[in-house]
Design a protein around this motif. Structure first.
Motif, mmCIF file in Angstrom:
data_model
loop_
_atom_site.group_PDB
_atom_site.id
_atom_site.type_symbol
_atom_site.label_atom_id
_atom_site.label_comp_id
_atom_site.label_asym_id
_atom_site.label_seq_id
_atom_site.Cartn_x
_atom_site.Cartn_y
_atom_site.Cartn_z
ATOM 1 N N ALA A 110 -20.319 30.046 6.059
ATOM 2 C CA ALA A 110 -19.658 30.784 7.143
ATOM 3 C C ALA A 110 -20.488 32.003 7.553
ATOM 4 O O ALA A 110 -20.647 32.298 8.746
ATOM 5 C CB ALA A 110 -18.261 31.211 6.695
ATOM 6 N N ARG A 111 -21.026 32.721 6.565
ATOM 7 C CA ARG A 111 -21.850 33.904 6.862
ATOM 8 C C ARG A 111 -23.122 33.497 7.616
ATOM 9 O O ARG A 111 -23.557 34.174 8.559
ATOM 10 C CB ARG A 111 -22.206 34.616 5.550
ATOM 11 C CG ARG A 111 -22.865 35.991 5.760
ATOM 12 C CD ARG A 111 -23.264 36.635 4.446
ATOM 13 N NE ARG A 111 -22.137 36.727 3.534
ATOM 14 C CZ ARG A 111 -22.116 36.161 2.330
ATOM 15 N NH1 ARG A 111 -23.149 35.466 1.899
ATOM 16 N NH2 ARG A 111 -21.063 36.304 1.556
ATOM 17 N N ARG B 274 -23.559 30.847 9.526
ATOM 18 C CA ARG B 274 -23.219 30.450 10.892
ATOM 19 C C ARG B 274 -23.044 31.676 11.791
ATOM 20 O O ARG B 274 -23.502 31.693 12.946
ATOM 21 C CB ARG B 274 -21.938 29.617 10.898
ATOM 22 C CG ARG B 274 -22.077 28.284 10.210
ATOM 23 C CD ARG B 274 -20.776 27.522 10.227
ATOM 24 N NE ARG B 274 -20.724 26.599 11.326
ATOM 25 C CZ ARG B 274 -20.020 25.472 11.315
ATOM 26 N NH1 ARG B 274 -19.314 25.155 10.260
ATOM 27 N NH2 ARG B 274 -20.018 24.673 12.348
ATOM 28 N N ASP B 275 -22.397 32.684 11.261
ATOM 29 C CA ASP B 275 -22.178 33.907 12.035
ATOM 30 C C ASP B 275 -23.512 34.539 12.429
ATOM 31 O O ASP B 275 -23.697 34.972 13.572
ATOM 32 C CB ASP B 275 -21.342 34.888 11.205
ATOM 33 C CG ASP B 275 -20.932 36.105 12.013
ATOM 34 O OD1 ASP B 275 -20.136 35.954 12.950
ATOM 35 O OD2 ASP B 275 -21.432 37.214 11.705
ATOM 36 N N TYR C 83 -25.178 32.509 15.261
ATOM 37 C CA TYR C 83 -24.570 32.778 16.569
ATOM 38 C C TYR C 83 -25.030 34.122 17.119
ATOM 39 O O TYR C 83 -25.263 34.275 18.322
ATOM 40 C CB TYR C 83 -23.046 32.738 16.477
ATOM 41 C CG TYR C 83 -22.468 31.345 16.474
ATOM 42 C CD1 TYR C 83 -22.724 30.466 17.527
ATOM 43 C CD2 TYR C 83 -21.669 30.900 15.435
ATOM 44 C CE1 TYR C 83 -22.201 29.175 17.538
ATOM 45 C CE2 TYR C 83 -21.133 29.611 15.432
ATOM 46 C CZ TYR C 83 -21.405 28.754 16.488
ATOM 47 O OH TYR C 83 -20.886 27.482 16.494
ATOM 48 N N ARG C 84 -25.163 35.113 16.247
ATOM 49 C CA ARG C 84 -25.611 36.441 16.694
ATOM 50 C C ARG C 84 -27.022 36.401 17.255
ATOM 51 O O ARG C 84 -27.390 37.216 18.101
ATOM 52 C CB ARG C 84 -25.565 37.431 15.528
ATOM 53 C CG ARG C 84 -24.154 37.817 15.108
ATOM 54 C CD ARG C 84 -24.196 38.867 14.021
ATOM 55 N NE ARG C 84 -22.871 39.133 13.507
ATOM 56 C CZ ARG C 84 -22.476 40.295 13.006
ATOM 57 N NH1 ARG C 84 -23.329 41.302 12.963
ATOM 58 N NH2 ARG C 84 -21.265 40.453 12.557
#
Length: 565
Positions: A340-341, A343-344, A347-348
């Motif tokens: 999850a980290r 993926r974030d 996206y950034r």
């Protein structure tokens, strides 16, 4: 009748780190020798391998190591094992080649050369048992299960497997052989449980290939594929999809290049086009829609490398708008937070992310139906779920009960449990001490709970250092104590705290100097205890407190200077 013991040295109540010892009279057969990657609380640890203590005590009984496949959960600890134990290692051609690559990275293992290539038709006779093998389906070719034939019946170890009717040559399960093993009589089945609690049926590999190819076809920018280096099946699918969509493939990382070249040399991996692979340094010579970058990361773990790409710190590839990061590996539950980290962060960076497991139930491990089919084919008297956390082992046990296998014939082992077959009955007779051996850089097993606890405290509450210079002969402090900290408080805004801490240290040191029975260790302990209490009162935190005491003798110092002048 033989005396049989089955000992779990790893792989139960945890993910990966598979290693099981089957003892038939005075011979020990070792099944797999794997590692696991650390969870978040194991700060600084590269990976974890099984504890070899029991094997050291019984080294003369070990007759061989039998490897089921070439993934790290089955072969990762082998370099450390063969550095200590001079026993033969058996595996399929590809498994042995990947095991040799693993051993090249460990200096003491490089000289080991007692490797033996076997296949599904091989039988090896030992004094108390005969070892044979059977083909299974997994995400790497030439995966094998192991059969230990004893006077009391077969002990069967599946290794990682699943059933896939569409599997291609080199990946196909030998159903006839499994049926034959069942007819011979199976005393105990050690069967993997990694996917046992998943209620959904897994899709076949043809559906996964179609999904990969479809994403390659309709994406206009670069595609960065995250994959485990030794997942040969997935790498082949990526090569095929890239060629079908007029894209070139660049490999990043030493590990994947070694694995790919080895698999190609053995014809286990085929390039659909001769010029499909390009050097990573040449990616800027092509348009974005002509490129696929295959990222596996160090030791086959791609997430850290993806994070570097997202932050612009990767050696070759930095993400930008229009890129697609395509995650084609299914992480374990323990990795969900890290995924999850990652993926974030992607996206950034402006890139997009897609993962196979978002849309398809893909896995290289047996589904509920697969596990029950395995039990129906081999018809074991006793079932021993292995490889998985407790809830997975428990789900596997429930599947066995649904088939009518009595609860007393199903064993959910802990690490170190000794399952013994005597007088026509299997029971947990005792246990051996089994811990975790942690690998940190070149250190093997030199990191224990105390070091890990200190690392955890340092990561959370920081360090607090008090430096004092004393003259023990004159029983006085030579200079004002110096106080500093890192990761605890911001010094400029905590001047009062630092001054009070300095005064406490000076008071404690002077008190101990005035004591006729001066003791260095007691002085440091007094500083730690008093500072710890004070700092917790003020901040509700417990930093690592490091007292540094230096001693000088001023009389000697000045007399030497005077004499010299």
């Amino acid at each position: 009748m033989s005396d049989i013991k089955i000992i779990s040295l790893g792989g139960v109540r945890e993910n990966a780190k598979n290693m099981y010892a089957v003892e038939v009279d005075d011979e020990i057969f070792i099944l797999d020798c794997g590692l696991k990657y650390p969870e978040n609380e194991l700060l600084g640890i590269d990976f974890v391998i099984p504890d070899f203590s029991y094997l050291r005590e019984n080294s003369r009984k070990i007759v061989g190591v039998f490897l089921t496949h070439g993934h790290a959960d089955a072969i990762g600890a082998l370099p450390y094992f063969v550095s200590e134990f001079d026993v033969p290692v058996f595996g399929s051609e590809l498994t042995i080649e990947l095991a040799k690559i693993a051993c090249e990275n460990e200096e003491d293992a490089r000289k080991f050369d007692d490797f033996h290539v076997i296949d599904e038709s091989t039988e090896i006779d030992f004094e108390n048992a005969t070892i044979s093998f059977f083909q299974t389906t997994h995400s790497i070719p030439e995966s094998l299960g192991v059969v230990i034939k004893t006077e009391n019946g077969n002990v069967v170890y599946t290794g990682d497997f699943k059933f896939d009717q569409s599997a291609e040559k080199g990946y196909r399960t030998d159903y006839a052989r499994l049926t034959e093993i069942g007819r011979e009589g199976v005393l105990a089945l050690l069967s993997e449980s990694a996917n046992a609690e998943n209620p959904r049926e897994t899709v076949n590999e043809r559906a996964i290939y179609d999904f990969i190819s479809e994403n390659f076809e309709y994406r206009k920018g670069r595609i960065i594929v995250a994959c485990v280096a030794s997942n040969i099946l997935r790498v082949q699918q990526i090569f095929n999809a890239a060629a079908a969509n007029n894209r070139k493939v660049a490999l990043t990382g030493h590990d994947v290049e070694k694995v790919v070249k080895t698999a190609m040399r053995l014809n286990k991996l085929v390039l659909p086009e001769e010029d499909l692979l390009i050097p990573i340094k040449k990616i800027n010579d092509y348009n974005d829609d002509e490129i696929v970058i295959l990222e596996t990361g160090r030791s086959g773990e791609p997430l850290k490398s993806l994070q570097k790409m997202a932050m612009g710190r990767h050696r070759f590839v930095n993400l930008h708008e229009g890129d697609l990061v395509f995650i084609t590996t299914t992480p374990s539950h323990a990795m969900e937070t890290k995924v999850a980290r990652t993926r974030d962060m992607i996206y950034r960076s402006g890139a997009d992310v897609k993962a196979i497991f978002d849309e398809l139930n893909s896995s290289g491990h047996a589904s509920k139906n697969d596990l029950q089919l395995m039990m129906n084919l081999v018809k074991p008297r006793y079932v021993i779920p292995v490889q998985g956390e407790y809830r997975m082992l428990s789900a596997h046990a429930e599947l066995a009960r649904e088939l009518g296998i009595p609860s007393e014939n199903i064993f959910l082992l802990k690490k170190g449990d000794v399952l013994e077959y005597k007088k026509d009955e299997m029971t947990i007779s005792s246990s051996v001490e089994v811990g975790n051996t942690m690998i940190d850089g070149t250190g093997v097993g030199d990191i224990g709970n105390i070091v890990l606890r200190d690392r955890k405290i340092l990561s959370e509450d920081g360090i607090f250092i008090a430096v004092v210079t004393i003259d023990r002969k004159k029983r006085k402090i030579v200079d004002t104590p110096k106080i500093t900290s890192r990761g605890f408080v911001y010094i400029k805004t905590s001047k009062d705290l630092m001054v009070e801490s300095r005064d406490i240290v000076a008071k404690i040191v002077q008190r101990d100097l005035d004591n006729k029975e001066f003791d260095w260790s007691q002085l440091k302990q007094d500083i730690r205890e008093n500072l710890n209490n004070f700092l917790y009162e003020q901040t509700k935190r417990h930093p690592v407190i490091l007292p540094v005491i230096m001693e000088i003798n001023q009389n000697n110092h000045f007399s030497k200077k005077k004499k010299k002048g």
